[in-house]
Design a protein around this motif. Structure first.
Motif, PDB file in Angstrom:
ATOM      1  N   ASP A 222      28.901  -2.588  12.780  1.00  0.00           N
ATOM      2  CA  ASP A 222      28.427  -1.232  12.488  1.00  0.00           C
ATOM      3  C   ASP A 222      28.030  -0.564  13.798  1.00  0.00           C
ATOM      4  OD1 ASP A 222      27.643   1.017  11.113  1.00  0.00           O
ATOM      5  OD2 ASP A 222      25.649   0.228  10.659  1.00  0.00           O
ATOM      6  N   ILE A 223      28.842   0.417  14.243  1.00  0.00           N
ATOM      7  CA  ILE A 223      28.594   1.122  15.499  1.00  0.00           C
ATOM      8  C   ILE A 223      28.154   2.541  15.180  1.00  0.00           C
ATOM      9  CG2 ILE A 223      29.636   2.001  17.616  1.00  0.00           C
ATOM     10  CD1 ILE A 223      31.598  -0.336  17.456  1.00  0.00           C
ATOM     11  N   GLN A 224      27.015   2.925  15.728  1.00  0.00           N
ATOM     12  CA  GLN A 224      26.551   4.299  15.528  1.00  0.00           C
ATOM     13  C   GLN A 224      27.411   5.216  16.381  1.00  0.00           C
ATOM     14  OE1 GLN A 224      22.381   4.977  16.083  1.00  0.00           O
ATOM     15  NE2 GLN A 224      22.594   7.187  15.878  1.00  0.00           N
ATOM     16  N   GLN A 225      27.932   6.269  15.758  1.00  0.00           N
ATOM     17  CA  GLN A 225      28.808   7.187  16.467  1.00  0.00           C
ATOM     18  C   GLN A 225      28.129   8.519  16.750  1.00  0.00           C
ATOM     19  OE1 GLN A 225      32.172   7.370  13.846  1.00  0.00           O
ATOM     20  NE2 GLN A 225      32.982   5.432  14.557  1.00  0.00           N
ATOM     21  N   ALA A 226      27.400   9.034  15.800  1.00  0.00           N
ATOM     22  CA  ALA A 226      26.786  10.355  15.933  1.00  0.00           C
ATOM     23  C   ALA A 226      25.340  10.206  16.393  1.00  0.00           C
ATOM     24  CB  ALA A 226      26.850  11.103  14.611  1.00  0.00           C
ATOM     25  N   TYR A 227      25.067  10.688  17.588  1.00  0.00           N
ATOM     26  CA  TYR A 227      23.709  10.672  18.131  1.00  0.00           C
ATOM     27  C   TYR A 227      23.212  12.111  18.238  1.00  0.00           C
ATOM     28  CZ  TYR A 227      24.315   5.804  19.570  1.00  0.00           C
ATOM     29  OH  TYR A 227      24.507   4.442  19.584  1.00  0.00           O
TER      30      TYR A 227
ATOM     31  N   GLY B  42      21.910   9.129  22.612  1.00  0.00           N
ATOM     32  CA  GLY B  42      22.640   7.873  22.729  1.00  0.00           C
ATOM     33  C   GLY B  42      24.041   8.151  23.223  1.00  0.00           C
TER      34      GLY B  42
ATOM     35  N   TYR C 261      28.210   7.410  22.874  1.00  0.00           N
ATOM     36  CA  TYR C 261      29.372   6.912  22.154  1.00  0.00           C
ATOM     37  C   TYR C 261      30.584   7.441  22.899  1.00  0.00           C
ATOM     38  CZ  TYR C 261      32.776   6.040  18.479  1.00  0.00           C
ATOM     39  OH  TYR C 261      33.871   5.605  17.781  1.00  0.00           O
TER      40      TYR C 261
ATOM     41  N   GLN D 100      27.483  17.940  14.304  1.00  0.00           N
ATOM     42  CA  GLN D 100      26.136  18.322  14.726  1.00  0.00           C
ATOM     43  C   GLN D 100      26.228  19.520  15.665  1.00  0.00           C
ATOM     44  OE1 GLN D 100      23.406  14.643  15.103  1.00  0.00           O
ATOM     45  NE2 GLN D 100      25.339  14.089  16.092  1.00  0.00           N
TER      46      GLN D 100
END
Length: 150
Positions: A31-36, A65, A67, A130
């Motif tokens: 699980d990689i966070q993409q939207a910071y 963060g 990405y 965003q």
């Protein structure tokens, strides 16, 4: 002998049940966070401007963060007055057209083409939907100076 076979059979089914539970809860995908979240910070901008004068807007994209595949675009709209907005690389923006933002530190230049109150709204968006909005208002500075009577 029948009891030991029954005990072995029960143990085997319990073992298979636990292995099935453990393997079914595993997920091979990371699980990689993409939207910071991000903001755009600016230095203070002059509020008074005359027709033909250019105001500099120094900007810095601040990301919470990183990405690698995050992409940012910039666009603007001018609800009041007339003028021209351009990027420090010379790109002249057309209202509501999107332009790729290549750098995190950049400058915008607004040149007044009006003697009225002027407002520009700048939108910086990422490819995840965003958006951050900046709004600048400029008052006309009258070029004529009053004569002092002696």
């Amino acid at each position: 002998m029948t009891k030991s076979i029954s005990f072995i059979r029960t143990g085997f089914f319990l073992f298979i049940g636990m292995v099935t539970c453990l393997l079914s809860s595993c997920d091979n995908e990371v699980d990689i966070q993409q939207a910071y979240p991000f903001t755009v910070e600016t230095m203070p901008v002059q509020e008074r401007i005359v027709r033909g004068e250019t105001a500099e807007i120094r900007c810095e994209l601040k990301r919470a963060g990183r990405y690698d595949e995050a992409r940012y675009t910039i666009r603007y709209f001018q609800p009041d007055g007339k003028g021209e907005l351009r990027m420090d690389d010379g790109t002249v923006f057309l209202p509501n057209d999107r332009y790729t933002l290549e750098r995190e530190v950049f400058r915008l230049y607004y040149t007044s083409a009006s003697s009225d109150q002027q407002t520009i709204d700048i939108y910086v968006e990422d490819n995840f939907g965003q958006c951050t909005e900046l709004s600048f208002s400029f008052n006309n500075e009258n070029e004529e100076k009053e004569e002092v009577l002696k």
